[in-house]
Design an enzyme around this catalytic site. Structure first.
Site, short mmCIF file in Angstrom:
data_model
loop_
_atom_site.label_atom_id
_atom_site.label_comp_id
_atom_site.label_asym_id
_atom_site.label_seq_id
_atom_site.Cartn_x
_atom_site.Cartn_y
_atom_site.Cartn_z
N ASP A 192 0.82 -1.22 0.00
CA ASP A 192 0.00 0.00 0.00
C ASP A 192 0.85 1.26 0.00
O ASP A 192 2.03 1.25 0.38
CB ASP A 192 -0.96 0.01 1.19
CG ASP A 192 -0.24 -0.01 2.54
OD1 ASP A 192 0.75 -0.75 2.67
OD2 ASP A 192 -0.68 0.71 3.46
N GLU B 85 -0.08 -1.46 5.64
CA GLU B 85 1.04 -1.16 6.54
C GLU B 85 1.04 0.29 6.97
O GLU B 85 1.38 0.62 8.11
CB GLU B 85 2.36 -1.51 5.86
CG GLU B 85 3.59 -1.44 6.77
CD GLU B 85 4.16 -0.03 6.94
OE1 GLU B 85 4.91 0.18 7.91
OE2 GLU B 85 3.86 0.86 6.10
#
Length: 381
Positions: free
Chosen positions: A90, A152
């Protein structure tokens, strides 16, 4: 002999060009936290072509996302414990519609209106190409494990729900640190968010303010008693938001205050939570209000010893590849906090991302090359 040298030179040129093209493609994908689908699909196909068995878990369903963590395994022919390499899929906002620009000096940056996504596409590709270099060499290797995570950037949400019973590695290398390749962070903090909700009493601010209990004033008294910034050598504390009231002519009957504590010492972080609860309770009691303070532990601090095998292997690999081998610490979190929580010894490696989380983010081609060579060397140790 001359033919072999030409073939070798061609292979070197080919992978170095390919990693640039793959970087440009991957950063062009929209991959905001919990919407990493396109990146994951690309990685699944690439990993399978490399010979990995790939498993996608249900992490996304925990957060309403469309993607799970990817856990990949490549069996080896050498005995010994494997290591696991990790990077996240991400990116932060603004991260939609990203376009990369390659400069003549080897710098790659965004078009200027989004982040670049080197955080953490650089890490992903350095892992993939490091493994590919080992495979292309034909050398025998130990079992290799890879974890590519979701979410994350939002306090390691993906790795937080991953099933670590699948992992056989005892050492982890997480590629998610800013700076040139060759540095590793062996210590990271606990991160705890706090929230105080003060309940007072509303009254007309013009006709009868004395009948009200001013919730914002209670919050202000409490905040002035809290030490902020670097509160000791291991810890920072910050109040980030204060919200309350409904109109200028009404004594506010509610106020919500939020903040964050970071500390290399988890017990210290919890002590500051307790102190925050105590101060808000005291100030609320003085005014006849109530205060409820809640907290959420996002990450737990860890420290990987200098004498650990993971550190020694990192330093040895850096020496072999001509990298500085610098040990440092970070005051940010990463998926390595999750590995540490589950008893897997790890380091966070720099992977050539600079000014991350900003539209000025950039990377350097040299870092992509160096990172891949470092991963190859770690595998071959």
């Amino acid at each position: 002999m001359q033919i072999k040298q030409i073939e070798k030179r061609y292979l070197i040129m080919a992978w170095k060009q390919n990693i640039i093209e793959d970087f440009k493609q991957l950063v062009s994908f929209d991959s905001i936290s919990f919407h990493e689908r396109k990146t994951a699909d690309w990685l699944i196909e690439r990993l399978q072509k490399m010979g990995f068995s790939v498993e996608e878990d249900d992490a996304g369903s925990h957060y309403g996302g469309d993607t799970g963590n990817l856990y990949a395994v490549l069996d080896g022919t050498l005995p010994g414990d494997p290591v696991i390499f990790c990077a996240h899929m991400d990116v932060v906002e603004p991260g939609s519609g990203k376009k990369s620009v390659l400069e003549k000096d080897g710098t790659i940056h965004s078009a200027g209106d989004t982040v670049l996504g080197a955080d953490d596409i650089s890490g992903i590709l350095e892992i993939l190409y490091g493994v590919q270099l080992v495979l292309d060499s034909g050398k025998p290797h130990k079992k290799i494990e890879i974890l590519f995570t979701i979410g994350e950037e939002l306090y390691v949400k993906g790795s937080d729900v991953f099933d670590y019973s699948k992992v056989t590695a005892k050492q982890a290398y997480v590629l998610d640190l800013s700076g040139a390749v060759g540095t590793a962070a062996r210590r990271a903090p606990s991160i705890i968010s706090v929230k105080a909700e003060i309940k007072g009493k509303a009254a007309h601010a013009g006709f009868e303010p004395e009948r009200g209990i001013h919730a914002i004033a209670v919050a202000a008294e409490a905040v002035t008693r809290l030490s902020m910034g670097h509160v000791d050598e291991d810890t920072t504390f910050n109040i980030g938001t204060i919200n309350g009231g409904t109109a200028t002519n009404i004594v506010p009957d509610s106020c919500v205050v939020t903040g964050e504590i970071r500390s290399y010492d988890h017990s210290k972080a919890l002590e500051y939570v307790k102190n925050t609860e105590k101060i808000f309770a005291e100030e609320a009691d003085k005014a006849g209000a109530t205060a409820e303070v809640t907290h959420q532990v996002h990450l737990v601090a860890y420290e990987t010893p200098v004498e650990s095998r993971t550190v020694k292997d990192f330093l040895k690999a850096c020496e072999k590849t001509g990298l500085p081998g610098t040990l440092t610490e970070t005051f940010g979190g990463s998926d390595n906090n999750s590995f540490a929580k589950h008893g897997i010894e790890g380091l966070v490696l720099s992977c050539g991302m600079y000014q991350a989380h900003s539209t000025n983010e950039y990377t350097k081609i040299k870092d992509l090359y160096d990172g891949a060579e470092l991963i190859r060397t770690l595998i071959e140790l």
